[in-house]
Design an enzyme around this catalytic site. Structure first.
Site, short mmCIF file in Angstrom:
data_model
loop_
_atom_site.label_atom_id
_atom_site.label_comp_id
_atom_site.label_asym_id
_atom_site.label_seq_id
_atom_site.Cartn_x
_atom_site.Cartn_y
_atom_site.Cartn_z
N ASP A 226 0.87 -1.17 0.00
CA ASP A 226 0.00 0.00 0.00
C ASP A 226 0.91 1.22 0.00
O ASP A 226 1.71 1.40 0.92
CB ASP A 226 -0.88 -0.02 1.25
CG ASP A 226 -1.78 1.20 1.39
OD1 ASP A 226 -1.72 2.11 0.53
OD2 ASP A 226 -2.54 1.27 2.38
N GLU A 253 -1.72 -1.10 -3.77
CA GLU A 253 -2.92 -0.39 -3.29
C GLU A 253 -2.73 1.13 -3.35
O GLU A 253 -1.66 1.65 -3.03
CB GLU A 253 -3.21 -0.82 -1.86
CG GLU A 253 -4.41 -0.13 -1.23
CD GLU A 253 -4.70 -0.63 0.15
OE1 GLU A 253 -5.35 0.10 0.93
OE2 GLU A 253 -4.31 -1.78 0.50
N GLU A 279 -10.68 2.30 -0.60
CA GLU A 279 -10.91 2.36 0.85
C GLU A 279 -11.73 3.58 1.27
O GLU A 279 -12.39 3.56 2.31
CB GLU A 279 -9.57 2.37 1.60
CG GLU A 279 -8.73 3.61 1.31
CD GLU A 279 -7.37 3.60 2.00
OE1 GLU A 279 -7.08 2.61 2.70
OE2 GLU A 279 -6.62 4.57 1.84
N HIS A 329 -11.18 -3.22 2.93
CA HIS A 329 -10.30 -2.47 3.81
C HIS A 329 -10.86 -2.52 5.23
O HIS A 329 -12.08 -2.53 5.42
CB HIS A 329 -10.22 -1.02 3.34
CG HIS A 329 -9.56 -0.09 4.33
ND1 HIS A 329 -10.28 0.59 5.30
CD2 HIS A 329 -8.27 0.27 4.50
CE1 HIS A 329 -9.46 1.33 6.02
NE2 HIS A 329 -8.24 1.16 5.56
N GLU A 354 -8.37 -7.79 5.19
CA GLU A 354 -7.31 -7.06 5.88
C GLU A 354 -7.39 -7.33 7.38
O GLU A 354 -8.48 -7.32 7.97
CB GLU A 354 -7.41 -5.56 5.61
CG GLU A 354 -6.28 -4.77 6.26
CD GLU A 354 -6.18 -3.34 5.76
OE1 GLU A 354 -5.08 -2.75 5.87
OE2 GLU A 354 -7.19 -2.81 5.27
#
Length: 411
Positions: A226, A253, A279, A329, A354
């Site tokens: 990410d 991400e 997200e 997320h 996650e």
């Protein structure tokens, strides 16, 4: 043929079920929670949350939360009605049967469209939606994933989401190596390295950190990164992601700014690595923009922010229709972890969830606010068998962190 006579326990449950068919919502309660020393510089949404309780006349209470400003969400939930397109949540829900979860989602959406449709109002709906599903599961004596069409799997695979704190580059390298080794020791099958550092490190530094992390976890570990909206143009993103192709990343991400849909499309078409985002989105309509125009490979709705389990299941189905993955997320309490588990159990294209690892990112809200903790074993989490969302609120911790009793200022 003799009439069916249920056993005593079954008879009690059947009587309870019949009673709950006619239950009504009586109260909506919203309580912001906040740790004493919040840092406005921290990249940590688990410093605060809001607990939303939906009470019923049957004595069943459902709980929800959302990853958004607790104080703003509380204001949305408690705002009075203005007119027929801007109704209060109280007017929309009090007296309704909480078992009508999907109908109530649509009612909340339509009844708040003057000020809602996206953003905070959708976030507030998400918290309410959690609580409604929790009530429905408790009332019917079944885990939520069964009410949502599952289970499609017997266990879910959590990916360890790890975040080395900002430091000097040598310290970040050391900490990254240490975290990757811990993840291996703890038996995780998948890990995401959060490199949310803005321009503190160069692209070359990011490439070096990713290569070192891949070498540490080995080739068999599912590994993703990410980069936290790092690049402002797609060409810079393309150049760096191409350098990482040999690291076999499961996805990258949020490489670009959230609303740069055309940039996402250019990036997705230029690389072989999956591109993931979403997200921050609120509603399936924003998800459709990101999938159809942004061409992302993995849609990542936050299970609360996007509108709750009802809306996330809709998003997962839309993604599946397009041959895309949906990997939610989540960076909040164990209540949000529970919701992720139910979503993965109910949707065919949610292969991972996650998982904010309590041992690697200490947080009282993450580790103590709800019970029980979903602890992975052999890299998987077995589906909960308890009714509802399968967790209960630790009322002592909630009282301890309730705002304004907790410190209100951020440092």
């Amino acid at each position: 043929m003799a009439a069916f006579k249920p056993r005593a326990a079954e008879a009690v449950h059947l009587d309870r079920h019949a009673e709950c068919r006619f239950m009504k919502i009586t109260e909506i309660e919203a309580t912001p929670l906040r740790i004493p020393n919040v840092s406005s510089k921290a990249n940590d949404g688990a410093q605060e949350t809001i607990i939303v309780k939906i009470h019923t006349d049957a004595g069943i209470t459902g709980i929800g939360e959302v990853d958004a400003s607790p104080y703003m969400v509380k204001a949305v939930l408690e705002a009075p009605s203005s007119h027929n397109w801007s109704l209060s949540f109280e007017d929309l829900l009090i007296g309704e049967n909480p078992l009508d979860v999907e109908r109530l989602w649509d009612k909340m959406y339509q009844g708040t469209m003057y000020t809602g449709r996206r953003g905070l109002v959708i976030h507030a709906i998400g918290a309410v939606d959690f609580a409604l599903w929790d009530i429905a599961g408790q009332a019917l004596g079944r885990p939520v994933y069964e009410l949502m069409g599952g289970p499609r799997r017997e266990a879910v695979i959590p990916y360890a989401s790890v975040h080395p704190a900002i430091a000097t580059l040598p310290e970040t390298e050391r900490r990254t190596h240490e975290l990757m080794e811990r993840v291996l020791e703890m038996g995780y099958r998948a890990v995401k390295l959060q490199l949310v550092y803005g321009d503190i490190y160069t692209d070359a530094d990011i490439v070096r950190l990713v290569r070192m992390a891949r070498q540490t976890v080995g080739d068999q570990m599912t590994f993703m990164i990410d980069v936290g909206y790092r690049w402002t143009d797609s060409k810079a993103a393309i150049q760096t992601v191409r350098q990482l192709e040999d690291c076999n990343l499961y996805f990258v991400e949020t490489p670009l700014r959230m609303d740069d849909l055309d940039g996402y499309a250019r990036l997705a078409e230029a690389v072989t690595t999956r591109i993931a985002a979403a997200e921050l989105l609120a509603s399936r309509w924003e998800a459709l923009d990101l999938m159809d125009r942004g061409k992302v490979d993995v849609i990542q709705p936050d299970v609360s922010r996007a509108g709750g389990l009802t809306e996330c299941l809709r998003i997962a189905k839309l993604a599946d229709d397009r041959g895309l993955l949906c990997i939610p997320h989540a960076w909040k309490s164990g209540l949000t972890v529970a919701a992720e588990i139910h979503l993965s159990a109910a949707a065919c294209n949610v292969p991972l969830i996650e998982f904010m690892v309590p041992e690697l990112w200490p947080s009282i809200i993450r580790s103590e606010l709800v019970e029980p903790e979903f602890t992975p074993r052999n890299g998987v989490i077995d589906l909960p068998k308890a009714s509802g969302l399968g967790v209960r609120l630790n009322e002592d911790i909630a009282r301890k962190l309730a705002w304004p009793a907790a410190q209100k200022t951020a440092t």
